[in-house]
Design an enzyme around this catalytic site. Sequence first.
Site, short mmCIF file in Angstrom:
data_model
loop_
_atom_site.label_atom_id
_atom_site.label_comp_id
_atom_site.label_asym_id
_atom_site.label_seq_id
_atom_site.Cartn_x
_atom_site.Cartn_y
_atom_site.Cartn_z
N ASN A 1 9.35 -9.33 -9.24
CA ASN A 1 10.18 -10.21 -8.41
C ASN A 1 9.28 -11.07 -7.54
O ASN A 1 8.54 -10.52 -6.73
CB ASN A 1 11.10 -9.36 -7.53
CG ASN A 1 11.94 -10.20 -6.59
OD1 ASN A 1 11.85 -11.42 -6.59
ND2 ASN A 1 12.76 -9.54 -5.78
N ASP B 1 0.32 -9.63 -4.58
CA ASP B 1 1.60 -8.89 -4.66
C ASP B 1 1.39 -7.57 -5.40
O ASP B 1 2.27 -7.12 -6.16
CB ASP B 1 2.72 -9.72 -5.30
CG ASP B 1 4.11 -9.18 -4.96
OD1 ASP B 1 4.20 -8.19 -4.22
OD2 ASP B 1 5.09 -9.74 -5.47
N GLY C 1 7.54 -5.10 -10.04
CA GLY C 1 6.21 -5.12 -9.43
C GLY C 1 5.14 -4.68 -10.38
O GLY C 1 5.41 -3.96 -11.34
N LEU D 1 0.82 -1.22 0.00
CA LEU D 1 0.00 0.00 0.00
C LEU D 1 0.85 1.27 0.00
O LEU D 1 0.32 2.37 -0.13
CB LEU D 1 -0.97 0.00 1.19
CG LEU D 1 -2.08 -1.06 1.13
CD1 LEU D 1 -2.99 -0.95 2.35
CD2 LEU D 1 -2.90 -0.95 -0.14
O1 DOR Z 1 7.87 -7.37 -7.63
C1 DOR Z 1 7.95 -7.12 -6.45
N1 DOR Z 1 7.66 -5.89 -5.98
N2 DOR Z 1 8.33 -8.07 -5.60
C2 DOR Z 1 8.60 -7.82 -4.31
O2 DOR Z 1 8.97 -8.71 -3.62
C3 DOR Z 1 8.48 -6.44 -3.78
C4 DOR Z 1 7.54 -5.67 -4.59
C5 DOR Z 1 7.60 -4.18 -4.31
O3 DOR Z 1 7.65 -3.78 -3.15
O4 DOR Z 1 7.58 -3.41 -5.29
ZN ZN Z 2 8.14 -10.50 -2.50
#
Ligand code: DOR
Ligand code: ZN
Length: 431
Positions: free
Chosen positions: A278, A305, A324, A61
């Site tokens: 990730n 995620d 992300g 968030l």
């Molecule tokens: O893709 C990802 N984004 N994997 C993660 O483990 C962290 C997350 C992020 O905080 O942007």
């Molecule tokens: Zn993660």
Amino acid sequence: MSTVNNTLVIKGAKPYGEDPVDIEVTDGVITAIGPDLTGDETVDATGLVALPGFVDLHTHLREPGREDTETIETGSRAAAIGGYTAVFAMANTDPVADNSVVVEHVWRRGREVGLVDVHPVGAVTVGLKGQQLAELGTMARSAARVRLFSDDGLCVADPLVMRRALEYTKALDAVIAQHAEEPRLTVGAQAHEGDLAARLGLAGWPSVAEEAIVARDCLLARHVGARLHVCHVSTEGTAEVLRWAKARGTRVSAEVTPHHLLLDDERLSTYDPVNKVNPPLRTAADAKALRQALADGTLDCVATDHAPHAAQDKDCEWSAARPGMLGLQTALSIVVETMVVPGLLDWRGVARVMSERPAEIAGLPDQGRPIEVGEPATLALVDPDARWTVRGADLASIAANTPYEGMELPGAVVATLLRGRITARDGKATA
Ligand code: DOR
Ligand code: ZN
């Protein structure tokens, strides 16, 4: 003087996709289920599937610290529109949620917004540095009553720190959610290690970096007798390790993201960093194995995620982009596309992976409950026949980094109720 209770009646909804009924709601609780019910207010749910409200164990968030990309308010809106009634807010904020001040702030702000139950996740280690355990007990005893701890974004890589963390959380009746990534095997990693990464000249992120940590942690959790939750499983090999660990009685649960169910590393050939995440998008064979593992219960649940990122952190060269993607408003549709349409899950199964299992894993007593008289009216009403086209700019999040831009997806959340209160309707949050 008697109090007059306003009743809401949901007309013609199909609990778990089964026969249509009317559902009467009084004071946030389901008070009758049957034909021809009337109330002070009605919601026409003809043709809609009623499911328990969704629970997301893995949401970023971004508040405090990156309110330019998401806030507890905007993320709560996205969650409610996506059918969620509870979300777990990851600890990798700035400052890190590694103490009771930050977790109580997140918890209070979630309550003020009031659209979903926002449960802060506490960091396992101070500053997510992987060295010194954070004050897990203080966070557990705080007003936020933290029961899920994670250094997500980073792996608790040191086996002794992980062992101690498991010992503490066992005593607290809490759970460690591990971002499984052996950091020595992913130095500079940019994409799933395989043919495509080699062709594109991107440093590889080998599957074994995830699988080795999951195997180690399953052994540690069993040794300690603690519970372990594995975040965003991305490889077929991890599913095999989990199958083995569960068969020998390890107290382990696991989640899979919508994007790892649907997408694969073929997407990377465009070099568009919207696809950088990730753990990375893996092969089509991995995605297929993950769908199978979710269907057979090896993977317990779906978690988004949801990871909002600013345009400047995504519209750049691949190696500089942050990993992300957004997920809250598209999760149900991706589950319909990957699991319901091919017949891998029915609506009971969707309720299990989106609501019941995550609520059980996190120990939430009033989420993921059956749709029955006496239970909370915490529901998602889904149009199974709808189709809609994803537009990042139209999503409730501040960030717009969706990998599904322009895609037409099946299934839409029409309304969400949290303890009898409508929190979203027709794609709009009510606050
Ligand atoms: O893709 C990802 N984004 N994997 C993660 O483990 C962290 C997350 C992020 O905080 O942007
Ligand atoms: Zn993660």
